[in-house]
Design a protein around this motif. Sequence first.
Motif, PDB file in Angstrom:
ATOM      1  N   SER A  13       0.906  -1.154   0.000  1.00  0.00           N
ATOM      2  CA  SER A  13       0.000   0.000   0.000  1.00  0.00           C
ATOM      3  C   SER A  13       0.939   1.197   0.000  1.00  0.00           C
ATOM      4  O   SER A  13       1.601   1.473   1.011  1.00  0.00           O
ATOM      5  CB  SER A  13      -0.881   0.013   1.258  1.00  0.00           C
ATOM      6  OG  SER A  13      -1.876  -0.973   1.172  1.00  0.00           O
ATOM      7  N   SER A  19       1.261  -3.387   5.827  1.00  0.00           N
ATOM      8  CA  SER A  19       1.809  -4.434   4.951  1.00  0.00           C
ATOM      9  C   SER A  19       3.309  -4.262   4.727  1.00  0.00           C
ATOM     10  O   SER A  19       4.048  -4.077   5.681  1.00  0.00           O
ATOM     11  CB  SER A  19       1.050  -4.454   3.614  1.00  0.00           C
ATOM     12  OG  SER A  19      -0.316  -4.379   3.837  1.00  0.00           O
ATOM     13  N   LEU A  42      -1.257  -1.158  -4.225  1.00  0.00           N
ATOM     14  CA  LEU A  42      -2.412  -0.256  -4.091  1.00  0.00           C
ATOM     15  C   LEU A  42      -1.881   1.166  -3.858  1.00  0.00           C
ATOM     16  O   LEU A  42      -0.818   1.342  -3.248  1.00  0.00           O
ATOM     17  CB  LEU A  42      -3.274  -0.641  -2.890  1.00  0.00           C
ATOM     18  CG  LEU A  42      -3.989  -1.992  -2.933  1.00  0.00           C
ATOM     19  CD1 LEU A  42      -3.118  -3.107  -2.379  1.00  0.00           C
ATOM     20  CD2 LEU A  42      -5.289  -1.919  -2.119  1.00  0.00           C
ATOM     21  N   HIS A  45      -3.956   2.016   1.412  1.00  0.00           N
ATOM     22  CA  HIS A  45      -4.734   0.881   1.931  1.00  0.00           C
ATOM     23  C   HIS A  45      -6.218   1.177   1.768  1.00  0.00           C
ATOM     24  O   HIS A  45      -6.606   2.275   1.334  1.00  0.00           O
ATOM     25  CB  HIS A  45      -4.313   0.515   3.357  1.00  0.00           C
ATOM     26  CG  HIS A  45      -4.568   1.542   4.413  1.00  0.00           C
ATOM     27  ND1 HIS A  45      -5.818   2.019   4.712  1.00  0.00           N
ATOM     28  CD2 HIS A  45      -3.723   2.174   5.266  1.00  0.00           C
ATOM     29  CE1 HIS A  45      -5.744   2.881   5.700  1.00  0.00           C
ATOM     30  NE2 HIS A  45      -4.471   3.003   6.049  1.00  0.00           N
ATOM     31  N   ALA A  47      -8.764   1.110   4.018  1.00  0.00           N
ATOM     32  CA  ALA A  47      -9.569   1.517   5.170  1.00  0.00           C
ATOM     33  C   ALA A  47      -9.496   3.030   5.348  1.00  0.00           C
ATOM     34  O   ALA A  47      -8.469   3.541   5.770  1.00  0.00           O
ATOM     35  CB  ALA A  47      -9.078   0.823   6.435  1.00  0.00           C
ATOM     36  N   TYR A  82      -1.495  -9.656   3.926  1.00  0.00           N
ATOM     37  CA  TYR A  82      -2.630  -9.336   3.033  1.00  0.00           C
ATOM     38  C   TYR A  82      -2.313  -9.833   1.618  1.00  0.00           C
ATOM     39  O   TYR A  82      -1.324  -9.408   1.021  1.00  0.00           O
ATOM     40  CB  TYR A  82      -2.819  -7.827   3.047  1.00  0.00           C
ATOM     41  CG  TYR A  82      -4.013  -7.263   2.309  1.00  0.00           C
ATOM     42  CD1 TYR A  82      -5.129  -6.789   2.998  1.00  0.00           C
ATOM     43  CD2 TYR A  82      -4.007  -7.143   0.932  1.00  0.00           C
ATOM     44  CE1 TYR A  82      -6.205  -6.224   2.330  1.00  0.00           C
ATOM     45  CE2 TYR A  82      -5.084  -6.587   0.248  1.00  0.00           C
ATOM     46  CZ  TYR A  82      -6.179  -6.129   0.963  1.00  0.00           C
ATOM     47  OH  TYR A  82      -7.231  -5.563   0.291  1.00  0.00           O
ATOM     48  N   TYR A 119     -12.440  -7.244   5.146  1.00  0.00           N
ATOM     49  CA  TYR A 119     -12.007  -6.079   4.364  1.00  0.00           C
ATOM     50  C   TYR A 119     -12.720  -6.120   3.007  1.00  0.00           C
ATOM     51  O   TYR A 119     -13.084  -7.203   2.517  1.00  0.00           O
ATOM     52  CB  TYR A 119     -10.486  -6.106   4.155  1.00  0.00           C
ATOM     53  CG  TYR A 119      -9.673  -5.977   5.423  1.00  0.00           C
ATOM     54  CD1 TYR A 119     -10.102  -5.206   6.494  1.00  0.00           C
ATOM     55  CD2 TYR A 119      -8.444  -6.620   5.544  1.00  0.00           C
ATOM     56  CE1 TYR A 119      -9.335  -5.090   7.657  1.00  0.00           C
ATOM     57  CE2 TYR A 119      -7.663  -6.506   6.695  1.00  0.00           C
ATOM     58  CZ  TYR A 119      -8.121  -5.739   7.750  1.00  0.00           C
ATOM     59  OH  TYR A 119      -7.368  -5.632   8.884  1.00  0.00           O
ATOM     60  N   HIS A 214      -4.988   2.085  12.462  1.00  0.00           N
ATOM     61  CA  HIS A 214      -4.840   1.210  11.311  1.00  0.00           C
ATOM     62  C   HIS A 214      -3.399   0.701  11.196  1.00  0.00           C
ATOM     63  O   HIS A 214      -2.460   1.410  11.524  1.00  0.00           O
ATOM     64  CB  HIS A 214      -5.225   1.965  10.036  1.00  0.00           C
ATOM     65  CG  HIS A 214      -5.271   1.045   8.879  1.00  0.00           C
ATOM     66  ND1 HIS A 214      -6.338   0.207   8.660  1.00  0.00           N
ATOM     67  CD2 HIS A 214      -4.362   0.765   7.942  1.00  0.00           C
ATOM     68  CE1 HIS A 214      -6.079  -0.536   7.613  1.00  0.00           C
ATOM     69  NE2 HIS A 214      -4.888  -0.216   7.149  1.00  0.00           N
ATOM     70  N   GLY A 215      -3.251  -0.540  10.722  1.00  0.00           N
ATOM     71  CA  GLY A 215      -1.913  -1.084  10.435  1.00  0.00           C
ATOM     72  C   GLY A 215      -1.216  -1.697  11.634  1.00  0.00           C
ATOM     73  O   GLY A 215      -0.115  -2.242  11.501  1.00  0.00           O
ATOM     74  N   ASP A 218      -0.256  -5.323  11.334  1.00  0.00           N
ATOM     75  CA  ASP A 218       0.951  -5.580  10.529  1.00  0.00           C
ATOM     76  C   ASP A 218       2.217  -5.257  11.326  1.00  0.00           C
ATOM     77  O   ASP A 218       3.224  -5.957  11.216  1.00  0.00           O
ATOM     78  CB  ASP A 218       0.911  -4.751   9.244  1.00  0.00           C
ATOM     79  CG  ASP A 218      -0.317  -5.070   8.404  1.00  0.00           C
ATOM     80  OD1 ASP A 218      -0.861  -6.182   8.551  1.00  0.00           O
ATOM     81  OD2 ASP A 218      -0.748  -4.215   7.615  1.00  0.00           O
TER      82      ASP A 218
HETATM   83  O1  PXL Z   1      -3.398  -3.732   7.543  1.00  0.00           O
HETATM   84  C1  PXL Z   1      -4.113  -4.645   6.799  1.00  0.00           C
HETATM   85  C2  PXL Z   1      -4.255  -4.181   5.380  1.00  0.00           C
HETATM   86  C3  PXL Z   1      -3.246  -4.420   4.484  1.00  0.00           C
HETATM   87  N1  PXL Z   1      -3.314  -4.035   3.200  1.00  0.00           N
HETATM   88  C4  PXL Z   1      -4.399  -3.382   2.752  1.00  0.00           C
HETATM   89  C5  PXL Z   1      -5.451  -3.099   3.602  1.00  0.00           C
HETATM   90  C6  PXL Z   1      -5.407  -3.514   4.945  1.00  0.00           C
HETATM   91  C7  PXL Z   1      -6.515  -3.245   5.849  1.00  0.00           C
HETATM   92  O2  PXL Z   1      -7.460  -2.579   5.558  1.00  0.00           O
HETATM   93  O3  PXL Z   1      -6.498  -2.416   3.132  1.00  0.00           O
HETATM   94  C8  PXL Z   1      -4.453  -2.984   1.312  1.00  0.00           C
END
Ligand code: PXL
Length: 276
Positions: A13, A19, A42, A45, A47, A82, A119, A214-215, A218
């Motif tokens: 991301s 990730s 991506l 991410h 969220a 992920y 997700y 978030h994250g 990971d």
């Molecule tokens: O942190 C988990 C994660 C990893 N990668 C992507 C995510 C998410 C959680 O939403 O969207 C692309």
Amino acid sequence: MTYSRVLTIQDISCVGQCSLTVALPILSACGLETVILPSAVLSTHTAGFTGFTVRDLTDDMPAVKEHWLKEGIRFDAFYTGYLGSTRQIDYVLDIMNTLGREDAPKIVDPAMADAGKLYPAFDMEFVKKMAELCSQADIILPNITEACFLTGTDYREEYDRDYIEALLNKLLKLGCRTVVLTGVGYSPDKLGVTVSESGKVTYYEHKRIAKSCHGTGDVYASVFVGALISGRSVPEAARIAADFTVRCIENTIDDASHWYGVKFEPLLADLPSKLA
Ligand code: PXL
């Protein structure tokens, strides 16, 4: 200290501190050679951002594997997060079963759900295939939501030790050896991680921080893998990862503009001393 090569398979991301942009610096700071295989790229991410781009890299995986095989590249450990598609999971299994040195542990974070929900990218077909990946893992690191999806258990906001124990037993029945269940809390101000390994269950409790970031799953899984491959036991690695994750959240919560991840970078330099 031995120098180990870890392969981690999860998405990039580009923006969002999750990730691979978390796993690579953390595993490197733990002194491990970190090889990455992006499952997808991506723009951010998924969220909290809207309109993000996604490039699934499933179709690149077989050629990458063949190249590594031909070059004689082998790994001391595997760590997946992920993933990009249901179909990709067969390629991931093939890589883990072909490119490992003897006894290379397979560590799977079934990163696919949180707070009772999958997700956006995932469906029940993906969940079924992720359960297959977990069945071949040595260690899995689900949160409670992921554990519920993997085992067909009703998700509950409130639960007791019997509910968690039943969940652990169902996870072990998938076939993995060890379960590290994250986000387990029995009181309003405490949270923790429950480890089930070789028939022994341990629980490490730490303070619960009101705001979830978030994250952090990971960050947790990456520090856990870094500590484990550096020689710490599963319960020790689970504790080191929990303490580091709490510090990352504490380092972030006062900054309202930083809603999309945790500021883990200033704390990276402390990691080696935590593993020594
Ligand atoms: O942190 C988990 C994660 C990893 N990668 C992507 C995510 C998410 C959680 O939403 O969207 C692309």
